[in-house]
Design a protein around this motif. Sequence first.
Motif, PDB file in Angstrom:
ATOM      1  N   ARG A 138       0.834  -1.090  -0.236  1.00  0.00           N
ATOM      2  CA  ARG A 138       0.420   0.245   0.582  1.00  0.00           C
ATOM      3  C   ARG A 138       1.169   1.181  -0.122  1.00  0.00           C
ATOM      4  N   VAL A 139       0.541   2.266  -0.661  1.00  0.00           N
ATOM      5  CA  VAL A 139       1.155   3.030  -1.282  1.00  0.00           C
ATOM      6  C   VAL A 139       0.010   4.255  -0.441  1.00  0.00           C
ATOM      7  N   ARG A 140       0.721   5.880  -0.539  1.00  0.00           N
ATOM      8  CA  ARG A 140       0.270   7.470  -0.687  1.00  0.00           C
ATOM      9  C   ARG A 140       0.809   7.940  -1.747  1.00  0.00           C
ATOM     10  N   LEU A 141      -0.153   9.139  -2.353  1.00  0.00           N
ATOM     11  CA  LEU A 141       0.504   9.596  -3.268  1.00  0.00           C
ATOM     12  C   LEU A 141       0.816  11.219  -2.781  1.00  0.00           C
ATOM     13  N   ALA A 142       1.548  11.684  -3.114  1.00  0.00           N
ATOM     14  CA  ALA A 142       1.484  13.786  -2.380  1.00  0.00           C
ATOM     15  C   ALA A 142       2.499  14.512  -3.882  1.00  0.00           C
ATOM     16  N   ILE A 143       1.544  15.650  -3.587  1.00  0.00           N
ATOM     17  CA  ILE A 143       1.935  16.235  -5.126  1.00  0.00           C
ATOM     18  C   ILE A 143       1.801  17.622  -4.288  1.00  0.00           C
ATOM     19  N   ARG A 144       2.942  18.031  -4.909  1.00  0.00           N
ATOM     20  CA  ARG A 144       3.583  19.713  -4.354  1.00  0.00           C
ATOM     21  C   ARG A 144       3.289  20.008  -5.622  1.00  0.00           C
ATOM     22  N   LEU A 145       2.610  21.834  -5.696  1.00  0.00           N
ATOM     23  CA  LEU A 145       2.861  22.548  -6.922  1.00  0.00           C
ATOM     24  C   LEU A 145       3.178  23.698  -5.813  1.00  0.00           C
ATOM     25  N   ASN A 146       3.408  24.652  -7.892  1.00  0.00           N
ATOM     26  CA  ASN A 146       3.948  26.064  -7.002  1.00  0.00           C
ATOM     27  C   ASN A 146       2.804  27.314  -7.556  1.00  0.00           C
ATOM     28  N   SER A 147       2.498  27.642  -6.826  1.00  0.00           N
ATOM     29  CA  SER A 147       0.440  28.531  -7.422  1.00  0.00           C
ATOM     30  C   SER A 147       1.922  29.679  -7.372  1.00  0.00           C
ATOM     31  N   SER A 148       0.749  30.752  -8.497  1.00  0.00           N
ATOM     32  CA  SER A 148       0.892  32.035  -8.547  1.00  0.00           C
ATOM     33  C   SER A 148       1.022  33.022  -7.581  1.00  0.00           C
ATOM     34  N   VAL A 149       0.286  33.127  -6.245  1.00  0.00           N
ATOM     35  CA  VAL A 149       0.269  33.583  -5.215  1.00  0.00           C
ATOM     36  C   VAL A 149       1.031  32.920  -3.676  1.00  0.00           C
ATOM     37  N   GLY A 150       2.207  32.718  -4.165  1.00  0.00           N
ATOM     38  CA  GLY A 150       3.344  32.392  -3.615  1.00  0.00           C
ATOM     39  C   GLY A 150       3.279  31.352  -2.856  1.00  0.00           C
ATOM     40  N   LEU A 151       2.417  30.861  -2.488  1.00  0.00           N
ATOM     41  CA  LEU A 151       2.003  29.820  -1.629  1.00  0.00           C
ATOM     42  C   LEU A 151       2.290  27.403  -1.920  1.00  0.00           C
TER      43      LEU A 151
END
Length: 166
Positions: A138-151
């Motif tokens: 079993r696993v989990r996925l994690a996503i990271r994205l940059n945003s236009s509001v700097g967060l």
Amino acid sequence: MSRASLLQSRSSKLLLCAALAFVVSACAGTPSLYDYITVAPAETQVWNNFMPGSKPNCSALMRLHITNPSETEIVLRDPELVIAEPDEMHPLRKFPAILTVNDQRSREARIAPGETVVLAFRSPSFGLEPIDTEKYPRVRLAIRLNSSVGLPLHFRSPIVDIFDTH
């Protein structure tokens, strides 16, 4: 205990309490991207492909429903996806994800005020090295994205079983 050392001890405690109060209040007021958007998981899959005639590989897919209730357009870009063991989040595979917005491949996702989109994040088309399902079923996925509001957007999927294709 002398009066001077007692005063020094009290002033140290007061200084420590003031510092702690400052840190707690600073953390409570820290904005996050979730102040601008709402995110809900739609689908999470991870599979090992052992089809005859092709090199064994691992693939991953995560779809998210993202709504922008704010009055500001939000742009999400530079997706990085991690396949991790579910408890400690120890990364098993980490890669730049292929992004599709409402089933159209894109470099970024522009989410207008009041709009809801479905974003899909996929592993590269050539796949990744298969994951040992004896060790990590079993696993989990994690996503990271940059945003236009700097967060940045950080999101973890529900835990899923890895399945095999033959």
